[in-house]
Design a protein around this motif. Structure first.
Motif, PDB file in Angstrom:
ATOM      1  N   THR A 174       0.617   6.645   6.559  1.00 47.82           N
ATOM      2  CA  THR A 174       0.651   7.636   5.483  1.00 47.82           C
ATOM      3  C   THR A 174       0.997   6.945   4.167  1.00 47.82           C
ATOM      4  O   THR A 174       1.963   6.186   4.101  1.00 47.82           O
ATOM      5  N   GLY A 175       0.227   7.240   3.117  1.00 53.37           N
ATOM      6  CA  GLY A 175       0.494   6.671   1.804  1.00 53.37           C
ATOM      7  C   GLY A 175      -0.767   6.160   1.141  1.00 53.37           C
ATOM      8  O   GLY A 175      -1.853   6.173   1.721  1.00 53.37           O
ATOM      9  N   GLY A 176      -0.604   5.730  -0.097  1.00 54.00           N
ATOM     10  CA  GLY A 176      -1.726   5.150  -0.836  1.00 54.00           C
ATOM     11  C   GLY A 176      -2.417   6.078  -1.796  1.00 54.00           C
ATOM     12  O   GLY A 176      -3.468   5.739  -2.360  1.00 54.00           O
ATOM     13  N   SER A 177      -1.856   7.258  -2.044  1.00 55.70           N
ATOM     14  CA  SER A 177      -2.494   8.198  -2.955  1.00 55.70           C
ATOM     15  C   SER A 177      -2.490   7.660  -4.383  1.00 55.70           C
ATOM     16  O   SER A 177      -1.513   7.051  -4.839  1.00 55.70           O
TER      17      SER A 177
ATOM     18  N   ARG B 194       4.908  10.293  -3.710  1.00 61.18           N
ATOM     19  CA  ARG B 194       5.823  10.054  -2.595  1.00 61.18           C
ATOM     20  C   ARG B 194       5.070  10.187  -1.276  1.00 61.18           C
ATOM     21  O   ARG B 194       4.107  10.947  -1.184  1.00 61.18           O
ATOM     22  N   ALA B 195       5.554   9.470  -0.285  1.00 60.77           N
ATOM     23  CA  ALA B 195       4.895   9.506   1.024  1.00 60.77           C
ATOM     24  C   ALA B 195       5.863  10.052   2.073  1.00 60.77           C
ATOM     25  O   ALA B 195       7.012   9.610   2.161  1.00 60.77           O
ATOM     26  N   PHE B 196       5.396  10.997   2.859  1.00 63.06           N
ATOM     27  CA  PHE B 196       6.187  11.656   3.894  1.00 63.06           C
ATOM     28  C   PHE B 196       5.421  11.589   5.215  1.00 63.06           C
ATOM     29  O   PHE B 196       4.283  12.053   5.279  1.00 63.06           O
TER      30      PHE B 196
ATOM     31  N   GLY C 189       3.888   4.747   1.125  1.00 63.52           N
ATOM     32  CA  GLY C 189       4.036   5.213  -0.245  1.00 63.52           C
ATOM     33  C   GLY C 189       3.067   4.561  -1.197  1.00 63.52           C
ATOM     34  O   GLY C 189       2.300   3.661  -0.848  1.00 63.52           O
ATOM     35  N   SER C 190       3.128   5.002  -2.461  1.00 67.26           N
ATOM     36  CA  SER C 190       2.235   4.438  -3.469  1.00 67.26           C
ATOM     37  C   SER C 190       2.878   4.359  -4.846  1.00 67.26           C
ATOM     38  O   SER C 190       2.320   3.746  -5.737  1.00 67.26           O
ATOM     39  N   GLY C 191       4.039   4.989  -5.061  1.00 63.60           N
ATOM     40  CA  GLY C 191       4.623   4.910  -6.394  1.00 63.60           C
ATOM     41  C   GLY C 191       6.059   5.352  -6.455  1.00 63.60           C
ATOM     42  O   GLY C 191       6.672   5.279  -7.516  1.00 63.60           O
ATOM     43  N   SER C 192       6.641   5.802  -5.350  1.00 69.35           N
ATOM     44  CA  SER C 192       8.000   6.323  -5.411  1.00 69.35           C
ATOM     45  C   SER C 192       8.645   6.213  -4.033  1.00 69.35           C
ATOM     46  O   SER C 192       8.454   5.226  -3.340  1.00 69.35           O
TER      47      SER C 192
ATOM     48  N   PHE D  70       8.975   0.434  -1.932  1.00 74.82           N
ATOM     49  CA  PHE D  70       9.625   1.620  -2.470  1.00 74.82           C
ATOM     50  C   PHE D  70      10.825   1.975  -1.605  1.00 74.82           C
ATOM     51  O   PHE D  70      10.873   1.645  -0.430  1.00 74.82           O
ATOM     52  N   TYR D  71      11.801   2.642  -2.174  1.00 73.00           N
ATOM     53  CA  TYR D  71      13.010   2.974  -1.428  1.00 73.00           C
ATOM     54  C   TYR D  71      12.663   3.948  -0.312  1.00 73.00           C
ATOM     55  O   TYR D  71      11.967   4.940  -0.527  1.00 73.00           O
TER      56      TYR D  71
END
Length: 283
Positions: free
Chosen positions: A159-162, A169-171, A192-195, A223-224
């Motif tokens: 999940t991620g990369g938007s 954020r990625a969930f 994730g991709s930015g946060s 990302f954290y």
């Protein structure tokens, strides 16, 4: 059964016998309304099923929108794919708003901003998501809101990369779900991709249980990241989860309360933090 229902069952039975499209004996025994193409809106209660892999390049909206209560959507081991829209997509694979008693099971959803998104408008309850593979969705694998939900036995991967502002954020799994269960899910590769990055985020999820989940990344993301984060959630039980390679493992934040025990972490910088009570055997 109505004449429409009889026709539907006849079509389904023909597909099972002639086309071999259902591998599941459970599906073959139950009458269902077949979904042959997307986008599709479900407007009436009932049992619906995919009978083949389907794909779409829509950039917004839902590939399958559920606009009724008391719906079972059996994906029949098939794939619902939105990856042709690319990383900027803001579309949802399977979506519903303000509905209750929806069950989604047994298949794959990939390539959307959110693989599954069930949102609450005040009274939603009783959803079940089980046996779903949510893979390569760009922001959220499974998102579910409402009371008394069951999110169990799912595989949430990559999940991620938007590149959409909606997907910073990625969930892996995101729930706002009091009195609910998040059980025996496998969540891997949430990047994730930015946060921030979350394996499981359960907010506003009072009296819920998060148990038996495997939450893993191959490496710490840039990302954290949180394995399990619990903000604004009270009397939550977190037990027997396995968390690998996150900045934080289990965090009860924003004065959340509950107990955690029998959890195991590896490669986690801060395994346990926040206002929960350590009930023992956490490593």
């Amino acid at each position: 059964m109505t004449s429409f229902g009889l026709r539907t069952w006849a079509l389904t039975a023909t597909l099972v016998v002639a086309g071999g499209l259902y591998a599941s004996a459970e599906v073959s025994r139950e009458p269902c309304i077949p979904i042959l193409r997307v986008p599709r809106t479900i407007r009436y209660p009932g049992h619906y099923c995919l009978v083949r892999d389907v794909s779409t390049d829509i950039l917004s909206g839902a590939a399958i929108k559920i606009d009724a209560d008391d719906v079972v959507l059996d994906l029949g081991g098939r794939i619902l794919d939105g990856s042709a829209a690319g990383p900027a997509t803001e579309a949802v694979g399977i979506g519903a708003a303000g509905r209750s008693n929806i069950t989604i099971r047994n298949g794959s959803v990939s390539g959307f901003l959110a693989g599954i998104q069930l949102t609450d408008q005040g009274a939603s309850h009783g959803h079940t998501v089980e046996g779903v593979t949510a893979e390569r969705n760009t922001s959220r694998g499974i998102e579910a809101e409402g009371a008394s939900l069951r999110i169990r036995g799912n595989h949430v991967r990559q999940t991620g990369g938007s590149t959409s502002p909606l997907g910073s954020r990625a969930f892996g799994i995101l729930v706002r779900a009091p009195e609910s269960v998040v059980l025996d899910n496998e969540i891997t590769g949430t990047t994730g991709s930015g946060s921030f990055v979350y394996g499981i985020l359960a907010t506003g999820s009072d009296a819920s249980t998060i148990e038996g989940n495997r939450i893993e990344n191959r490496a710490l993301t840039s990302f954290y990241s949180f394995g399990i984060l619990l903000p604004f959630s009270f009397d939550v039980l977190v037990a027997n989860n396995r968390i690998t390679r996150f900045n934080e493992g289990v965090n009860f934040s924003s004065n959340s309360t509950g107990r955690y025990r029998d959890n195991l972490t590896a490669g986690v910088l801060q395994p346990y933090s926040g206002t929960g009570i350590d009930a023992g055997n956490n490593q």
